[in-house]
Design a protein around this motif. Structure first.
Motif, PDB file in Angstrom:
ATOM      1  N   ALA A 107       0.839  -1.205   0.000  1.00  0.00           N
ATOM      2  CA  ALA A 107       0.000   0.000   0.000  1.00  0.00           C
ATOM      3  C   ALA A 107       0.871   1.250   0.000  1.00  0.00           C
ATOM      4  O   ALA A 107       0.541   2.253  -0.642  1.00  0.00           O
ATOM      5  CB  ALA A 107      -0.938  -0.008   1.209  1.00  0.00           C
ATOM      6  N   ALA A 108       1.998   1.198   0.712  1.00  0.00           N
ATOM      7  CA  ALA A 108       2.921   2.338   0.705  1.00  0.00           C
ATOM      8  C   ALA A 108       3.465   2.572  -0.704  1.00  0.00           C
ATOM      9  O   ALA A 108       3.574   3.711  -1.161  1.00  0.00           O
ATOM     10  CB  ALA A 108       4.059   2.089   1.694  1.00  0.00           C
ATOM     11  N   HIS A 109       3.805   1.488  -1.412  1.00  0.00           N
ATOM     12  CA  HIS A 109       4.251   1.636  -2.807  1.00  0.00           C
ATOM     13  C   HIS A 109       3.131   2.192  -3.687  1.00  0.00           C
ATOM     14  O   HIS A 109       3.376   3.005  -4.580  1.00  0.00           O
ATOM     15  CB  HIS A 109       4.694   0.281  -3.356  1.00  0.00           C
ATOM     16  CG  HIS A 109       6.022  -0.189  -2.848  1.00  0.00           C
ATOM     17  ND1 HIS A 109       7.182   0.534  -3.011  1.00  0.00           N
ATOM     18  CD2 HIS A 109       6.368  -1.332  -2.183  1.00  0.00           C
ATOM     19  CE1 HIS A 109       8.190  -0.125  -2.480  1.00  0.00           C
ATOM     20  NE2 HIS A 109       7.733  -1.265  -1.968  1.00  0.00           N
ATOM     21  N   ALA A 110       1.900   1.731  -3.443  1.00  0.00           N
ATOM     22  CA  ALA A 110       0.774   2.203  -4.242  1.00  0.00           C
ATOM     23  C   ALA A 110       0.551   3.705  -4.036  1.00  0.00           C
ATOM     24  O   ALA A 110       0.285   4.448  -4.996  1.00  0.00           O
ATOM     25  CB  ALA A 110      -0.489   1.427  -3.870  1.00  0.00           C
ATOM     26  N   ILE A 111       0.669   4.162  -2.796  1.00  0.00           N
ATOM     27  CA  ILE A 111       0.522   5.596  -2.512  1.00  0.00           C
ATOM     28  C   ILE A 111       1.638   6.378  -3.202  1.00  0.00           C
ATOM     29  O   ILE A 111       1.413   7.462  -3.752  1.00  0.00           O
ATOM     30  CB  ILE A 111       0.537   5.844  -0.990  1.00  0.00           C
ATOM     31  CG1 ILE A 111      -0.728   5.253  -0.345  1.00  0.00           C
ATOM     32  CG2 ILE A 111       0.633   7.329  -0.690  1.00  0.00           C
ATOM     33  CD1 ILE A 111      -0.736   5.338   1.170  1.00  0.00           C
ATOM     34  N   ALA A 112       2.853   5.828  -3.185  1.00  0.00           N
ATOM     35  CA  ALA A 112       3.969   6.496  -3.857  1.00  0.00           C
ATOM     36  C   ALA A 112       3.672   6.682  -5.343  1.00  0.00           C
ATOM     37  O   ALA A 112       3.954   7.736  -5.921  1.00  0.00           O
ATOM     38  CB  ALA A 112       5.251   5.692  -3.669  1.00  0.00           C
ATOM     39  N   HIS A 113       3.069   5.667  -5.971  1.00  0.00           N
ATOM     40  CA  HIS A 113       2.746   5.785  -7.392  1.00  0.00           C
ATOM     41  C   HIS A 113       1.664   6.840  -7.615  1.00  0.00           C
ATOM     42  O   HIS A 113       1.770   7.648  -8.546  1.00  0.00           O
ATOM     43  CB  HIS A 113       2.275   4.440  -7.930  1.00  0.00           C
ATOM     44  CG  HIS A 113       1.940   4.473  -9.390  1.00  0.00           C
ATOM     45  ND1 HIS A 113       2.891   4.517 -10.381  1.00  0.00           N
ATOM     46  CD2 HIS A 113       0.730   4.502 -10.021  1.00  0.00           C
ATOM     47  CE1 HIS A 113       2.298   4.563 -11.560  1.00  0.00           C
ATOM     48  NE2 HIS A 113       1.001   4.549 -11.381  1.00  0.00           N
ATOM     49  N   VAL A 114       0.646   6.849  -6.773  1.00  0.00           N
ATOM     50  CA  VAL A 114      -0.438   7.830  -6.912  1.00  0.00           C
ATOM     51  C   VAL A 114       0.099   9.252  -6.751  1.00  0.00           C
ATOM     52  O   VAL A 114      -0.272  10.160  -7.494  1.00  0.00           O
ATOM     53  CB  VAL A 114      -1.542   7.536  -5.875  1.00  0.00           C
ATOM     54  CG1 VAL A 114      -2.537   8.684  -5.810  1.00  0.00           C
ATOM     55  CG2 VAL A 114      -2.264   6.232  -6.215  1.00  0.00           C
TER      56      VAL A 114
END
Length: 296
Positions: free
Chosen positions: A109-116
């Motif tokens: 989820a932390a990686h997903a937020i970074a992408h967003v």
């Protein structure tokens, strides 16, 4: 009618549903977390579980299972204009229970937020290396990253905080109580890969050896692939002498590439030299955030 909880043919459906329910709980607490498409399988590459290759004098390298990964915009979904990210949770993670599943999903989820948010949270040169920006996002979702970066993954090795355990206590209990299928106890947490046989000169897998010119007292030096070195002499513009491999006593100074692999063997001394190659055009620099982190 067959009960889905006892029907062996529905175990995959039940597994993905449990992973999706955990992700939905994370999205509820962190609105920036986007929807994903879940997949699962083993986190150990198949080549590491097959018959070992012949041993050589090369040092052995240790490989660890991938617990999970986030791959942005990986899947095209019918009747959707926006592509879905792939979120992989390894069967070895699922086997270890609710806390490990939650920790892995929070990590991704932390990686997903970074992408967003278009944050570069892993190294461009080595997507396995988690930068300080990832550590900040990990804290935001409820993980505690290591105090210092650790080889070979940087700030990847996060743990659940007590507050996060309390916040997701119901989800952890549900995951544990579901008795989800997991990949078996017969696979080790760390698999030692047999060394590869020496590669012939001319290989282009990104490895480098150090070459030096004849400048005195301080020769100029830089890393180069054996293939480029074999194509023809590389002449120093100051001393007009070719760049050569250092003597055998200096071979410990071989320059490693960003992946940490050992340098290839030097080309035979009796190999005929070809004409000096034409200069190669510089490749355009990549920009933007990498769509895939290499897991943890």
């Amino acid at each position: 009618m067959t009960d889905p909880k006892t029907d062996p043919g529905r175990e995959g459906t039940r597994l993905i549903a449990a992973l999706e329910k955990c992700w939905a709980a994370i999205q509820k607490n962190h609105p920036d977390v986007p929807p994903v498409l879940f997949i699962t399988g083993t986190g150990i590459p198949r080549r590491q579980t097959e018959k070992p290759r012949q041993s050589t004098d090369a040092p052995r390298r240790r490989h660890y299972p991938t617990r999970g990964h986030h791959w942005a915009d990986r899947w095209a979904v019918a009747e959707r204009e926006q592509r879905l990210a792939e979120l992989f949770v390894a069967g070895e993670t699922i086997r270890d229970g609710g806390e490990e599943i939650l920790k892995t999903e929070l990590h991704e989820a932390a990686h997903a937020i970074a992408h967003v948010r278009r944050i570069q949270d892993t190294s461009k040169g080595d997507p396995r290396w988690h930068r300080k920006e990832f550590a900040q996002l990990a804290r935001e979702v409820g993980l505690e990253p290591p105090r210092k970066s650790e080889k070979p993954l940087g700030f990847s090795n996060c743990v659940l905080t007590d507050a996060t355990r309390r916040k997701y206590a119901a989800i952890i209990r549900q995951l544990d109580g579901a008795a989800l299928p997991g990949l078996g106890d017969d696979q080790e947490a760390a698999v030692e890969e047999p060394p590869a046989p020496p590669e012939p000169p001319g290989s282009t897998n990104g490895k480098r050896v150090k070459v030096e010119c004849g400048c005195k007292p301080d020769p100029r030096a830089f890393p180069v692939t054996p293939k480029v070195l074999a194509e023809g002499p590389i002449i120093c513009g100051l001393c007009a002498q070719p760049f050569l491999l250092p003597g055998e006593e200096d071979q410990e100074d071989v320059v490693e590439d960003e992946t940490g692999d050992e340098a290839e063997p030097e080309p035979p001394a009796d190999e005929p030299a070809a004409a000096l190659p034409e200069p190669r055009a510089a490749e355009p620099a990549e920009s933007g955030v990498s769509p895939m982190d290499m897991g943890r």
